[in-house]
Design an enzyme around this catalytic site. Structure first.
Site, PDB file in Angstrom:
ATOM      1  N   ILE B 633      -3.851  -0.715 -16.092  1.00 57.36           N
ATOM      2  CA  ILE B 633      -5.091  -0.900 -15.335  1.00 57.36           C
ATOM      3  C   ILE B 633      -5.500   0.412 -14.662  1.00 57.36           C
ATOM      4  O   ILE B 633      -6.265   0.418 -13.712  1.00 57.36           O
ATOM      5  CB  ILE B 633      -4.956  -2.034 -14.303  1.00 57.36           C
ATOM      6  CG1 ILE B 633      -3.824  -1.749 -13.307  1.00 57.36           C
ATOM      7  CG2 ILE B 633      -4.678  -3.349 -15.012  1.00 57.36           C
ATOM      8  CD1 ILE B 633      -3.750  -2.760 -12.160  1.00 57.36           C
ATOM      9  N   SER B 637       0.771   2.719 -17.196  1.00 57.90           N
ATOM     10  CA  SER B 637       1.896   2.130 -17.927  1.00 57.90           C
ATOM     11  C   SER B 637       1.896   2.533 -19.401  1.00 57.90           C
ATOM     12  O   SER B 637       2.973   2.653 -20.001  1.00 57.90           O
ATOM     13  CB  SER B 637       1.897   0.601 -17.789  1.00 57.90           C
ATOM     14  OG  SER B 637       0.649   0.062 -18.150  1.00 57.90           O
ATOM     15  N   SER B 675       4.429  -4.103  -8.501  1.00 56.84           N
ATOM     16  CA  SER B 675       5.069  -2.802  -8.781  1.00 56.84           C
ATOM     17  C   SER B 675       6.224  -2.960  -9.758  1.00 56.84           C
ATOM     18  O   SER B 675       7.282  -2.359  -9.606  1.00 56.84           O
ATOM     19  CB  SER B 675       5.559  -2.145  -7.483  1.00 56.84           C
ATOM     20  OG  SER B 675       4.482  -1.915  -6.621  1.00 56.84           O
ATOM     21  N   ALA B 861      14.590   4.846 -12.056  1.00 55.23           N
ATOM     22  CA  ALA B 861      13.212   4.756 -11.551  1.00 55.23           C
ATOM     23  C   ALA B 861      12.960   3.460 -10.793  1.00 55.23           C
ATOM     24  O   ALA B 861      13.502   2.413 -11.112  1.00 55.23           O
ATOM     25  CB  ALA B 861      12.232   4.876 -12.708  1.00 55.23           C
ATOM     26  N   GLY B 863       9.649   1.064  -8.882  1.00 60.97           N
ATOM     27  CA  GLY B 863       8.206   0.823  -8.905  1.00 60.97           C
ATOM     28  C   GLY B 863       7.512   1.538  -7.759  1.00 60.97           C
ATOM     29  O   GLY B 863       8.150   1.967  -6.791  1.00 60.97           O
ATOM     30  N   GLU B 866       2.425  -0.642  -5.051  1.00 60.85           N
ATOM     31  CA  GLU B 866       2.060  -1.162  -3.728  1.00 60.85           C
ATOM     32  C   GLU B 866       2.533  -0.254  -2.590  1.00 60.85           C
ATOM     33  O   GLU B 866       1.896  -0.188  -1.550  1.00 60.85           O
ATOM     34  CB  GLU B 866       2.662  -2.553  -3.490  1.00 60.85           C
ATOM     35  CG  GLU B 866       3.214  -3.229  -4.697  1.00 60.85           C
ATOM     36  CD  GLU B 866       2.315  -4.337  -5.244  1.00 60.85           C
ATOM     37  OE1 GLU B 866       2.340  -4.544  -6.453  1.00 60.85           O
ATOM     38  OE2 GLU B 866       1.615  -4.977  -4.468  1.00 60.85           O
TER      39      GLU B 866
END
Lengths: 282, 908
Positions: B633, B637, B675, B861, B863, B866
């Site tokens: 979005i 990703s 996230s 990693a 997220g 947010e």
């Protein structure tokens, strides 16, 4: 119904006289005002009428065609008294809007928050109203032309042709202060335009101050203007400008942008800043 | 697109080529370009000149095509982003710089930005920042925070890390070629208009619908609740599926649909909903959650608890005793307003029947959830529905819910014809989900050494008319309201309350930004009371590896909040000293302040499964295909998942060919929310890459450390023993056309919460701390953010460029929430009354990437989506307080509110 885009005033006025047409120019207010199901047809587009475009110096002042865009104002070589108008021009929406939107449209749309009105009031602008036949024009002070929220003094068959700035009003410096909750693309919470002549001895000799977004129609503040005479820009302390009597013409309301109390509180400070900036500019 | 009588037509030059086109009188140039001349690179975000996405050049001057009549283009030169990037070397170089800087995220504003910037660069070769700001001020961006756009236009240096690669899908965004929700339908497709409630609560009865439909020219169908073949309800949380596609008998919020009208484009554009045969009776409504909980309030839904929808709860220790023994306590009531997502792309889509199957193309964050929802509404088997996500012009949570999809599906099924629906800006703002307004009561204690001693939190979250993600908010908030701190004695309750407002749902942070404002500003007050520097106070209390959260969860590794604060300390000390100096010298009304905010966020669903599956393979022609179902979005990703996959497989990223989240061909990678994509889908991609690698190596018995290269249909595997070439065209492909394949899933390990919220709700948290430096005009109450420094623990930055992009975009949204964003139903349903930050409102942002590897994350990693927003608003509030001594407990802190507080505090 047609889309008429005349290039001469005579053609435009005779088309208008026939009735049934919506007058548009930059279209930056008309499109957003359309409600669901509204379409824009039966249009008289006056943005290409040569007599109503451009800025000219005349024997008694300046004539600005009503279809002149804000970008043209920004780029025009004009005396410092027009700086407030130029600063306001840069605050009309964005460059995209300034490239399309016209002074005449701003006045005829008659929003209480129209950016163009306070600087033009402070320049003692008059408007030239035309109707068919072309010869018939009348002039009205801007302060009388806008009669209320979204209301102007235009009879059927009439339209706004030009704005006149009398030469007497073009002395001194000027400044525009716009208060909003973000930096660009913002409808003002309050705004002030000041044209100030303080060329002799650093004291204010002439002052014209107008406030927008704080009354149905932007207003000059005569009592404040009188109070300013003889003061130096450094004298504009809180006490000098806080007297509510000076702001009697204003009638601010509370809306999503701010409360009436906030507007009343902010206006004296905006006036102080505008007057000081106008003096420095000169 | 518009069948009204046309004149002979107009001629102009479009991107250098002459065009002649018939147009309706008063037709917008944007419509002419998009619907008659196929220039879908011109994007429409508001149709009101507020967003600038539709900017084109008219004889070299940028104008909003939506506010220009087609006739005004007659005889003139029109240039759009597609033409500029095809022919103007300046625009081409600019496009490459936009990609290199990550200046395009979702890409919906990019055409407007590119066009406006090209106009600037044609007259000003090396513009300064102020010139860029002025030139681009008319284009709103909701993703980037603008700083990378300024960098791209000014040709600033780019990040140097080898992994900081430009997004793989950037070129389509900078040329305007990306297909968004409104860009799929061919011209003349049937359109849909929704008839919506004019009242927050209205009883309604229809007139003669069949007669109206038959007697109104151009109408193909009318749809109401009676036309819903399955269940006339949708929602996102099991047990809370409560929103009707069409209201039945009575509406529960202003803007709720009661009927849909399907017809020819000209008919729909001229359709005035007030002419639709429906009679309304306004009923008493309730908009305030406190009033909604009072006894005589009208009830929105059945259920034993009236308008109390649900409750989340976490408790540990003995909060009463801890507060009692605390040396100091602070408390307050905080309120936050509705916040609108304000993505520049309104909800839009297209649907058609293909061989009896329904295909829905729409902007979405959750294609498989859309499919699940539609199958219930339509009463169809899932195999009868295909969801094809389009480009998403910003989501931020709201495009997790169904919006246009049910109406598209029902209209396509009823008419048998392809149909199209794009919400107007007003419809988008009045009917889609918002951030929950919150009323929070919080009390926190500390001992004289500055250690927290008790925290009691109670929050009401106004969820509007329907549940949407309200239960998630109610559950997430008590878990997160402590902040990333050791709080041994804690009690937090959050309730979701129904009111007659638009539904509040998911918005970047799910309630945590609201609770963070309360907690982080009270932490500053506590720090002051115990005489500690705000940063040191936080550092004394932060979670560390091995210390339990308020849920009793103990993370043995990867707790990076202390590292974030350490990273901020040099900037903090310098900024605080600078501000002190500034204020000591200040004579006028300006005061500077420096504030800090901290946040954390659990990645993935709360104590619930949320698996992602990634499929990949090699075709017989040697193409390496990655089915990447994690909807991009704008956050990146497509790029991050590909980078992880390529790394695990051991090939160059350029070898990977993406297939997107089409439910017919790509497995479910879950929703883009919480996230979770880098963490959850990233792990699935890592597993798929490893599995594919194993399959290939096994084929030639290569050693595990072999290198793998792909080149024109040949796979070459090289290890110490030598080089093996696999001719993939000689291998038998499977049903998907793969000669090697892998499909792997990952679901984060969590544990359920008990009745006191004790358990392990998330496998992973991410951490953040930010400093805001602001300048307050004490006489007018205006706040100018001067600088933001953001330290984010992302575990391991798969792509530092995209990390920076997420941080800067989140900061901009947090800034908007703090200072200007407040949605009022019926009053701010456009982008000039609802204000989001412009390019001039977002200050320089320094991003400090902290990497405390997470044991569960792919290559460590975590997220990030947010986390970026959560610390910003409290940091700004704390900075305002540092500058002025004044604390405002309602956001947004508008000039009017701050000035009122300043006057109360004695400011002149």
């Amino acid at each position: 119904m047609p889309y008429l885009a005349p290039t001469s005033a005579a053609d435009a006025l005779s088309a208008l006289a026939a009735g049934g047409l919506r007058v548009v120019a930059g279209c930056t207010d008309v499109y957003p005002s359309l409600r669901p199901g509204d379409t824009l047809d039966a249009v008289l587009d006056v943005s290409g009428v040569s007599e109503w475009r451009g800025i000219k110096e005349t024997s008694d002042g300046w004539r600005i065609g009503a279809a002149t865009t804000w970008t043209e104002i920004v780029r025009a070589p004009l005396p410092p008294a027009f700086d407030a108008l130029k600063q306001a021009a840069r605050e009309v929406g964005s460059i995209q809007i300034q490239n399309s939107a016209t002074l005449g449209g701003n006045l005829c749309n008659a929003s209480p928050a129209a950016d163009g009105v306070p600087p033009l009031l402070a320049l003692e602008a008059e408007v030239e109203i035309a109707s068919a036949p072309e010869a018939s024009t009348r002039r009205v002070p801007l302060a009388d032309f806008i009669t209320g929220v979204r209301q102007v003094d235009l009879a059927p068959g009439e339209l706004l042709a030009a704005i006149h700035i009398p030469r007497d009003a073009t002395g001194g410096g000027s400044a525009f202060e716009k208060l909003g909750a973000r930096k660009h693309l913002v409808i003002s919470i309050a705004m002030v335009a000041a044209v100030i002549d303080c060329s002799t001895s650093g004291r204010i000799a002439k002052a014209r101050v107008a406030v927008g977004s704080c009354s149905p129609v932007a207003r000059r503040l005569p009592a404040l203007e009188t109070r300013l005479i003889g003061l130096s820009p450094d004298d504009l302390s809180d006490a000098t400008l806080e007297d509510p009597v000076l702001y009697a013409p204003l009638a601010p309301i509370s809306d999503v942008r701010g409360t009436d109390a906030y507007r009343r509180d902010a206006v004296p400070e905006l006036c102080r800043r505008a007057v000081r900036a106008a003096c420095v500019e000169d | 697109m518009d069948g009204r009588p046309t004149e002979p037509g107009i001629s102009f030059t479009l991107n250098g080529a002459p065009v002649h086109v018939s147009v309706a009188p008063g037709e917008r140039l944007s419509d002419t370009l998009r619907e008659r001349l196929e220039a879908r690179d011109v994007k429409i975000g508001c149709n009101a000149g507020d967003c600038g996405a539709c900017t084109v050049l008219l004889d070299d001057a940028p104008v909003c095509a939506c506010l220009t009549t087609a006739h005004q283009a007659a005889g003139r030169q029109v240039e759009t982003v597609a033409g500029l990037t095809a022919a103007d070397p300046r625009a081409q170089k600019l496009a490459r710089r936009f990609e290199a800087h990550g200046a395009a995220q979702c890409g919906i504003c990019t055409p407007g930005m590119m066009v406006a910037a090209t106009a600037l660069l044609r007259t000003t070769e090396t513009p300064d920042e102020a010139e860029v700001e002025t030139a681009l001020a008319g284009v709103l961006c909701r993703c980037t925070g603008y700083r990378k756009i300024i960098d791209a236009v000014r040709d600033a240096p780019v990040r140097g890390e080898p992994t900081a690669i430009p997004r793989v899908d950037g070129a389509a965004k900078t040329s305007g070629a990306e297909i968004f929700g409104d860009d799929v339908a061919p011209p003349e497709t049937l359109e849909i208009a929704l008839v919506r409630s004019p009242f927050p609560r209205g009883a309604f009865t229809f007139g003669e619908l069949d007669y109206w439909c038959a007697s109104t020219p151009g109408i193909a169908a009318v749809l109401t609740a009676d036309d819903v073949p399955g269940r006339n309800l949708f929602g996102v949380i099991p047990g809370f599926i409560d929103q009707p596609v069409f209201a039945v008998g009575e509406t529960r919020f202003r803007g709720e649909p009661v009927a849909a009208v399907v017809g020819a484009p000209s008919t729909i554009r001229a359709f005035d909903p007030s002419t639709f045969p429906v009679a309304w009776d306004e009923k008493e409504s309730v908009s305030d959650p406190v009033e909604a909980c009072a006894d005589p309030a009208p009830r929105l839904h059945g259920g034993p608890d009236g308008n109390r929808m649900c409750r989340g709860f976490v408790a540990c220790g003995d909060v009463a005793a801890a507060l009692d023994r605390a040396d100091v306590t602070v408390s307050g009531r905080f309120t936050t307003g509705f916040v609108e997502h304000a993505y520049i792309e309104p909800e839009a889509g297209f649907a058609r029947l293909v061989d009896g199957r329904l295909e829905v193309f729409a902007c979405t964050q959750a294609p498989v959830m859309d499919l699940d929802g539609l199958q219930e509404i339509l009463g169809l088997e899932p195999t009868q529905i295909r969801i094809v996500p389009t480009g998403v012009g910003g989501g931020f949570g709201s495009k997790l819910d169904l919006s246009v999809q049910p109406y598209l599906a029902l209209a396509a099924l009823k008419t048998g014809a392809p149909v199209r629906l794009t919400y107007s800006r007003v419809e988008s703002m009045q009917s889609t989900t918002k951030r929950h307004p919150a009323q929070i009561d919080l009390m926190i204690g500390a001992n004289k050494d500055g250690l927290i001693s008790g925290m009691a939190f109670s929050g009401l979250f106004n969820t509007g008319a329907y549940a949407s993600w309200g239960p998630t908010v109610a559950n997430r908030v008590p878990i997160h309201a402590s902040g990333p701190y050791r709080v041994a004695d804690y009690r937090a309750e959050a309730q979701g309350i129904y009111t007659h407002n638009p539904p509040a749902g998911a918005f970047r942070g799910f309630g945590v930004p609201q609770s963070g404002i309360a907690q982080e500003t009270l932490f500053d007050e506590l720090a002051e009371k115990v005489g500690l520097d705000p940063l040191e106070f936080r550092l004394k209390n932060v979670l560390r590896n091995g210390t339990p959260t308020v849920c009793g969860q103990v993370m043995e590794a990867g707790v990076g909040i202390a590292a974030c604060l350490d990273a901020l300390r040099p900037a903090w000390e310098k900024a605080r000293a600078d501000a002190q100096r500034f204020n000591a010298d200040a004579e006028g009304p300006l005061r500077r302040g420096v504030g800090i905010g901290v946040g954390w966020y659990g990645c993935g669903n709360t104590s619930m499964p949320n698996p992602s599956t990634i499929k990949a393979g090699i075709r017989a022609d040697g193409t390496l295909v990655l089915h990447q179902g994690a909807t991009d979005i704008g956050q990146g990703s497509n790029t991050v998942i590909s980078q992880i996959f390529a790394r695990a497989l051991g090939v160059d990223l350029t070898a990977v060919q993406l297939v997107g989240p089409d439910t017919d061909v790509t497995p479910d990678a879950g929703k883009t929310s919480a996230s979770r994509q880098t963490f959850v889908s990233g792990n699935a991609a890592r597993l798929a890459g490893e599995a594919l690698r194993t399959a290939i190596l096994r084929h030639v018995n290569a050693a595990p450390d072999a290198t793998l290269t792909t080149d024109r249909g040949q796979l070459t595997v090289t290890d110490a023993a030598g080089s093996h070439t696999i001719d993939t065209s000689n291998l038998a492909p499977d049903a998907d056309g793969f000669v090697f394949r892998a499909e792997e899933s990952y679901d984060p390990p969590t544990q359920p919460l008990d009745e006191n919220g004790q358990g392990s709700p998330y496998a992973q948290f991410g951490y953040a701390a930010q400093i805001a430096i602001v300048e307050v005009d004490t006489r007018l109450g205006t706040v100018r953010p001067v600088h933001i420094v953001a330290a984010h623990d992302v575990g391991h930055a798969i792509n530092p460029l995209l990390v920076e992009g997420q941080v800067q975009g989140g900061v901009a949204q947090g800034l908007g929430m703090a200072l200007m964003e407040e949605y009022h139903p019926g009053r701010t349903e456009n982008l000039h009354d609802y204000l989001i930050p412009t390019i001039g409102d977002v200050p320089p942002i320094d991003t400090l990437i902290v990497e405390e590897p997470d044991p569960h994350g792919p290559y460590g990693a975590k997220g990030l989506g947010e986390h970026a927003l959560i610390p910003t608003a409290p940091a700004i509030l704390n900075a305002i307080s540092h500058a002025t001594g004044v604390r405002v407990r309602h956001v947004p802190v508008t000039p009017a509110r701050l000035r009122a507080a300043l006057k109360e505090a004695g400011y002149a």
